[in-house]
Each structure stands twice: as C-alpha cells, then as structure tokens.
Write an enzyme that holds these catalytic residues in place. Structure first.
Site, mmCIF file in Angstrom:
data_model
loop_
_atom_site.group_PDB
_atom_site.id
_atom_site.type_symbol
_atom_site.label_atom_id
_atom_site.label_comp_id
_atom_site.label_asym_id
_atom_site.label_seq_id
_atom_site.Cartn_x
_atom_site.Cartn_y
_atom_site.Cartn_z
ATOM 1 N N ASP A 28 -3.470 -32.736 -14.526
ATOM 2 C CA ASP A 28 -2.312 -31.883 -14.236
ATOM 3 C C ASP A 28 -1.106 -32.399 -15.022
ATOM 4 O OD1 ASP A 28 -0.767 -29.923 -13.103
ATOM 5 O OD2 ASP A 28 -0.640 -30.857 -11.120
ATOM 6 N N GLU A 29 -0.109 -31.530 -15.232
ATOM 7 C CA GLU A 29 1.132 -31.895 -15.940
ATOM 8 C C GLU A 29 0.809 -32.585 -17.265
ATOM 9 O OE1 GLU A 29 3.762 -30.708 -14.839
ATOM 10 O OE2 GLU A 29 3.746 -30.651 -12.654
ATOM 11 N N GLN A 66 8.226 -27.612 -19.567
ATOM 12 C CA GLN A 66 8.638 -28.553 -18.523
ATOM 13 C C GLN A 66 8.418 -30.008 -18.932
ATOM 14 O OE1 GLN A 66 7.905 -27.268 -14.280
ATOM 15 N NE2 GLN A 66 6.496 -25.855 -15.261
ATOM 16 N N LYS A 78 -0.558 -23.313 -10.486
ATOM 17 C CA LYS A 78 -1.512 -24.176 -11.189
ATOM 18 C C LYS A 78 -2.193 -25.169 -10.240
ATOM 19 C CE LYS A 78 2.076 -27.374 -12.825
ATOM 20 N NZ LYS A 78 1.692 -28.515 -11.973
ATOM 21 N N THR A 79 -1.442 -25.702 -9.254
ATOM 22 C CA THR A 79 -2.048 -26.634 -8.303
ATOM 23 C C THR A 79 -3.108 -25.915 -7.469
ATOM 24 O OG1 THR A 79 0.028 -27.873 -8.185
ATOM 25 C CG2 THR A 79 -1.575 -28.252 -6.432
ATOM 26 N N ARG A 130 13.047 -24.498 -9.610
ATOM 27 C CA ARG A 130 12.767 -25.086 -8.295
ATOM 28 C C ARG A 130 13.151 -24.109 -7.184
ATOM 29 N NH1 ARG A 130 9.165 -27.316 -9.791
ATOM 30 N NH2 ARG A 130 9.699 -26.278 -11.728
#
Length: 747
Positions: free
Chosen positions: A219-220, A250, A33-34, A600
């Site tokens: 974002d997020e 998340q 996504k980044t 992660r």
C-alpha cells in the site's frame, strides 16, 4: 455463487480479481484502495485457496496495518498467519530471527531519532568537532540518505562533492556505525539496509522468504524509498506476484527519501505489468473534490487522472481571512462550537490541519477557551518525552545490556551522585576495555575507589531487576521497576509541569498493561520494538470524542467530516524554501501536500489565513500574502485588496516601510484591475516602546483606537509575548490587536 469481490465496484473488482503477475493500481484519494486490498487478501484466502502463510501485505503505518488485519479477520477465519505490517516492522521481525548472520544479537535495540541525535553528538565530541544542532542535523541527514540508498561510508564518500564537511560526514558516519554495533543497536534506516544486506549476503535466507511470501501487496507505494523498493524487488522476484497500490499525487515524503518515480519505475522493472486506475471517490463531496482536482492538475509529474464522485455537492468550501492568527484560531473554535451545538457533530468529527506544528499554539489556546477537547499530533511523540525515555532506559538495559545510550540516560536519572564527568570517565573505561558501560557497572573488578563505591547501588539495583525479569510478567516488572528506581519521587510535585510528567509515567504504565492485555505472549523485546516503531497517530482512537490538531504529514491516510486548513499564507503553506527553490519538484510536493490536506475532508472544508503575523525575529507585525494555493483551487483567482489587508494608519510621524521582501500588488476595490503598490507601516522599536500595563485592559474596559474608533475589550491578554487583546469596536466589529503596537487608549 456470491463472491467476496461482489462488495467492490467495477473499478476495484477488476484488479482485485487478478491473482497472478504484477499489478499496479493508481488509486486517487478516497477511492477505496484499503477496501480493495483487504477484499483481495480475503479473496485469495477464501476463494482461490491461497494459504495465509504465503501472504505479505505492507502498509506505511501501524494504525493502517491494525485496521487491515481487523477487516480481513471479519471476512475470513484463517488469516492470522499472514504478515500484515509496515516495512520497518517486517524488517525488524526478520532481523530478530537472523541478526547473528550479520553480526548482531537478536535482542538488539532500535534507536529512534532522539537516540540517533545523542549518539551523533557524542561521536562529534569524541572527534573534537563542534556538536551544534545544525551540524548534528546535517550529519544525521547524510547518514540516513546513505543508508536509504544502501551505501556504506566508503561508497557514500564517492557520491559526495568535495567540501570541508565531506571528511567530517564520512568520519562521523563510520564512527556512528561502530558505536551502534558496539551497543548492539540499529536505527530506523538500519532496519531496511541491514535486511537488504542479509538478503544479499545470505541468499538462502532470501529464498526462504521468497518461498514463503508468494503473494505480496504494498500500500502507499508512492512513499517507498530506494531501499524499500529494492527489498520489494528481491522478495517478489521468484514468483512475481506483486500487487502495489499508489497515488503519485499523494507523494509527500521526499524529504525522508520517498521517490514518487518508483510508481513509474514499477512499470519498467516488473514486466508484464497490468495497470488500473481508481478514480471514483467515496469520501468527499463534489465541492471539496472540485477544489482538489483544480489544484493537483497543475503538477506535471503525475499520471493523468480526474477524481469524481456520486456524493452530493455538499456545503460550499469556506475561505476565511482574519486580522491575525489569534482571530483565525478563534474562528476555528467558534465554528466547531456552533456545529457541535446546533448541527449534531461530535468533536471527533473535526481536524485542524497545519503545515508546521508551530501553528498549534493559538489553536490550542482558543479550543481551551471554548472548552473543546482536543489532542495534538505530529509533534513530539509520547514515547519521546524525557520522563518516558528515562523510564524506558531501564527496560532497554534489561533487554540489551550493551545499550550504552540507555546506560548513559539511566546513570543520569534519577540523580545517583554520578555527574557528567564521572559518566565520561566510565565511557573512557568502556572504550579502553572494549566493553559496554553495563560491563563496567556490573563487574566490580573493573573499577576501584570512589567510582566503585558510586556504582555499587546501581549494580545492586540491576541484580534485583534482572532477577525480577525472570520471575514477573512484563506489566508487574515495569510497575516494580518504576517503584524500585524511584522515578516518581525523582520527578517530584513542585510545579504543574511535574504533575504532567507524573501523569505521563502513569500513562506509560497503562500502555504496558494495554499491550500485554492485547498480546498475551509478548515479551519485553517485542514491547520495546512496538513502542519504538509507533507513531503518535497510531494511538488515535475512533471512539474518543476530541478534535484533532494535526500536521498534514501526520494526517495522511485519515479522514474527518470537517477539516480546517490553517495558515494558508505564502511562506507557510507553501513553505518559503519551496517557493524560492530552483527545483520545481519542491513546489510540486507542497502542492501534493495541500492536495492531501483537502482530500481528508468528507463533508465540510474551511480554508483560513491571517492577514498579519507577528515576527519574533523582527519584533514587529508583518503583513502576509495569501497562499498561491487559494488561487489554484479556484477558476477565479483571489483578489488581494486594500480592504483585505486592512492597512491601518498608526501615526502621521511614523515612517512608512513595508517589512516584506517586496511590494504587494493590490487590486483596487473598485474593480478596475489596475495594480497599485503601497507600503505597510513599521512599528516602534522595542527600546522606544512605553511599558504597558496589560492588566488594565480587562474584559469590559472601554478603549479608543486611532483608526477603528471606540470599542469594548472582550478578551483579555492571554499571550504575553504578543500582548494581544480582542476588542469589539462600535463601528467595525471585533478585532484582535497587539497592545505593543496598536495605540489603544483607555477611556
């Protein structure tokens, strides 16, 4: 003709190419996504012709913002005018320009958690209320909750149920607001709520930013709270070019106001909206991803998606069960040591993730034992350490003389012959005169006699420092201030702790140098703002070779080749309060947290737990229950066996009693699946225990245990609270036991 978007896959390219209107992308962990966001910004600038001045990109950490800026600058030359920052940094920047519009000076101080707590304590004491830590925490939570929902004290009062604490909370909230206003200070929550207030009360300022930021990316998005969501709606309402990326799987910050429902609310409030999914994972192996999918599908409050990857199957996800937490930590250190020694890994490839930072002690001890370099994140931030706060208080006062919280700290360190009684007298004088503490300090006419004499050296010090502030660059000023004040001399060198504090002061000075080197036009106010908004994880440097010991919350947005998730026992992960909660969302959030931890990992994942833990409350060793998440990540539930729990007979005359809230159902090792219950042993009370000479159990000493037989001590006592030693038994191998409870006999 080649396009910037050619570097994206089909899933990423389609939403990134839509430049007008509202777009929601639900992006699974590790789905790039980044990468998509940075390419979209570069695409807007380089190919669509959007002026970078008209772009606002909001992330949730300074580290993410810095990395995004760097990536975009590598793709296009004209991106410097775009705002790429966190919500708090964005709001602080806006308020610095317009603070006078809402009754503040532009050089306001930002109070972190430590300052907020100290002000609440002071407010409680002034109201003749108890300032116990639990009351301070309760009041602090309610103040944050009110501000995050954009409610003034009178409005919040209507939301609270009638109780004996209701009046106390509202009175403290009102007094807290008055205190911050007097000090020209804002807390973290104010940065959001005061910016919203600015926009509502001054629509011309809102329109200025609406016209500037015609393209907004967030974002997020699942981590936005009510205030952040409202700010986004206001800023984007004119042009509606809003692009948000989120993953409700998340959402792990509900405890600080994040609302996973904002993802669904976006589809209702921004119409028409185009929705896309990113489900291809680029980070993890198939084996790791399978565990993550098995786990998260048990949550109900989510949009359906299933992560997949073209990565190889990879190594098997390992589960390890130890006797106690020291043995668990030793396993972690041993695996790291072996993978570095024999498999070509670097220390920086490793992360040890924990639900609560109190689990770090055993891990740190064993990493030290193996000479493994490491850093701990997710606990106290560097800039929140006392010696650093004391040092910064002088700089804060040079920036904002109304900052009474900094003035109280400054008067107390180094010692100036000014004790708590005198400080309280100065506070009363300031209150009576309607001025700040520094007004009392700097104007001799406001004091007399002994007090005037005590304050004279402080006055001369600040006259000198204020003069140097006008003449010296920031680094030189800070170095001069540390020497002029005598901060290092006040700390001294009497103990090892003193030496560490001195090193921290040196590190602080280095941080000033690094900041000024990277921000040549930055002034004192910008530096103070930067360090106040900084998280400890922002200091993580990919070039440094050390393992990371980190809470799962702090690990959000990071990735590592090898991940250990430790403490996987019910009550620890998930926490007891989530297990016992009547709200199913609490357990779902714990499950999302476990999902974040698993995802992660890129190449290897280790899941560890200990079968016993020492309870300092009960002064005994308790048996633990495996985390329910270990069952949920697998198609086949984990069986708890007598062998797994490793029950030991500690003596015929001892009463057998379980020390747990309930019996454990145990599956027979024979595999007959017939549950049976058993009682675990209790241990001798503290008063009846014989005194033990820990030093007698040296490495190499032969010992005998009533159950394990004979063995050799391999690791001596390092934890004198628990008295743990490790013994290599001839018959059953290595065990870590507490000398307080295990009946070890030297032979």
């Amino acid at each position: 003709m080649a396009s910037i978007l050619d570097n994206l896959n089909q899933e990423q390219r389609l939403p990134a190419s839509i430049t007008e209107g509202a777009v929601l992308v639900t992006a699974g962990a590790g789905s790039g996504k980044t990468r998509m966001l940075t390419h979209r910004i570069a695409y807007l600038i380089d190919e669509i012709g959007v002026n970078a001045y008209n772009i606002l990109a909001i992330t949730f950490t300074n580290k993410a913002a810095s990395e995004m800026k760097l990536r975009i600058e590598r793709m296009v030359d004209s991106a410097s005018d775009a705002w790429i920052c966190t919500f708090h940094a964005m709001c602080s920047r806006m308020l610095r320009m317009h603070a006078e519009e809402i009754g503040y000076d532009h050089n306001f101080t930002i109070y972190g958690d430590v300052e907020k707590e100290r002000v609440i304590k002071r407010v409680l004491e002034l109201n003749n209320a108890e300032a116990k830590s639990d009351i301070v925490a309760t009041v602090g939570w309610h103040i944050s909750n009110a501000k995050n929902h954009l409610l003034e004290p009178s409005e919040y009062e209507e939301q609270l149920e009638r109780s004996f604490k209701r009046n106390l909370i509202i009175d403290c909230y009102s007094a807290y607001e008055r205190e911050l206003k007097k000090c020209n200070a804002l807390d973290f929550d104010d940065l959001l709520s005061k910016t919203y207030k600015l926009f509502i009360e001054k629509p011309e300022i809102l329109e200025k930013y609406q016209n500037r930021f015609k393209y907004i990316l967030v974002d997020e998005f699942q981590d936005t709270n009510y205030a952040q969501y409202k700010l986004v709606r206001l800023l984007s309402s004119k042009y509606n070019n809003i692009f948000v990326v989120g993953d409700e799987d998340q959402c792990i910050y509900s405890w600080r106001g994040a609302e996973s429902g904002n993802v669904l609310a976006f589809t209702r409030d921004f119409k028409p909206v185009q929705i896309f999914k990113l489900e291809q994972n680029y980070r993890s192996t198939k084996n790791i991803l399978q565990k993550a999918n098995h786990l998260i599908k048990r949550n109900n409050s989510r949009l359906d998606k299933n992560l997949w990857t073209e990565n190889p199957d990879g190594a098997k996800v390992e589960e390890f069960s130890s006797y106690n937490e020291s043995e668990e930590a030793r396993y972690v250190a041993d695996v790291i040591n072996n993978l570095v020694t024999f498999s070509g890994y670097k220390y920086s490839d490793f992360a040890v993730l924990m639900r609560v930072n109190s689990l770090s002690r055993s891990v740190e001890e064993n990493l030290l034992m193996y000479n493994i370099p490491y850093k701990v994140y997710g606990g106290h931030k560097f800039f929140e350490r006392k010696e650093i706060k004391d040092t910064i208080s002088y700089l804060r006062l040079l920036s904002n003389s109304k900052d009474d919280e900094a003035a109280v700290r400054m008067l107390g360190f180094p010692k100036k012959g000014i004790g708590d009684v005198t400080i309280n007298n100065i506070l009363e004088l300031a209150e009576i005169n309607g001025c700040s503490i520094m007004d009392i300090v700097m104007e001799p006419s406001r004091t007399e006699g002994v007090l005037q004499k005590k304050l004279q050296p402080v006055r001369e010090l600040f006259i000198d420092l204020l003069d140097k502030k006008e003449k010296m660059p920031l680094y030189d000023l800070t170095e001069y201030m540390i020497n002029r004040v005598g901060i290092k001399e006040a700390i001294g060198k009497k103990t090892e702790e003193d030496e560490n504090r001195l090193l921290n002061v040196d590190d602080f000075l280095l941080s000033v140098k690094e900041y000024t080197d990277n921000n040549t036009t930055a002034d004192l106010e910008e530096f103070l703002q930067g360090i106040t908004l900084m998280r400890d994880i922002d200091s993580m440097n990919n070039e440094d070779d050390y393992a990371s010991v980190i809470t799962v919350h702090a690990a959000k947005g990071l990735e590592f080749k090898v991940v250990f998730i430790i403490g996987l026992n019910d009550g620890l992960f998930p926490l007891s309060r989530a297990i016992n909660s009547n709200n199913p969302n609490d357990l779902e959030e714990e499950r999302r947290l476990m999902y974040v931890a698993i995802t992660r990992a890129k190449e290897r994942l280790y899941l560890t737990r200990s079968r016993t833990r020492f309870s300092f409350e009960k002064k005994c060793i308790e048996y633990t229950i495996p985390s329910r998440f270990l069952n949920e990540i697998s198609d086949e539930p984990t069986k708890i066996s007598m062998q797994d729990l490793n029950v030991v007979n500690y003596g015929e005359k001892q009463k057998i009693d379980f020390n747990l809230a309930s019996k454990i159902n145990v599956v027979n090792v024979s595999g007959k699946n017939k549950p049976e219950t058993f009682d675990a042993p209790t241990f001798l009370s503290e008063s009846n225990k014989p005194k033990i000479n820990y030093s007698a159990y040296r490495r190499g000493t032969r010992v005998r245990h009533p159950h394990f037989g004979e063995g050799t001590v391999t690791i001596e006592v390092t934890d004198f609270a628990g008295g743990f030693v490790t013994v290599d038994f001839d018959s059953v191998g290595s065990k870590t036991l507490s000398l307080k409870y295990a009946k070890l006999e030297i032979i």
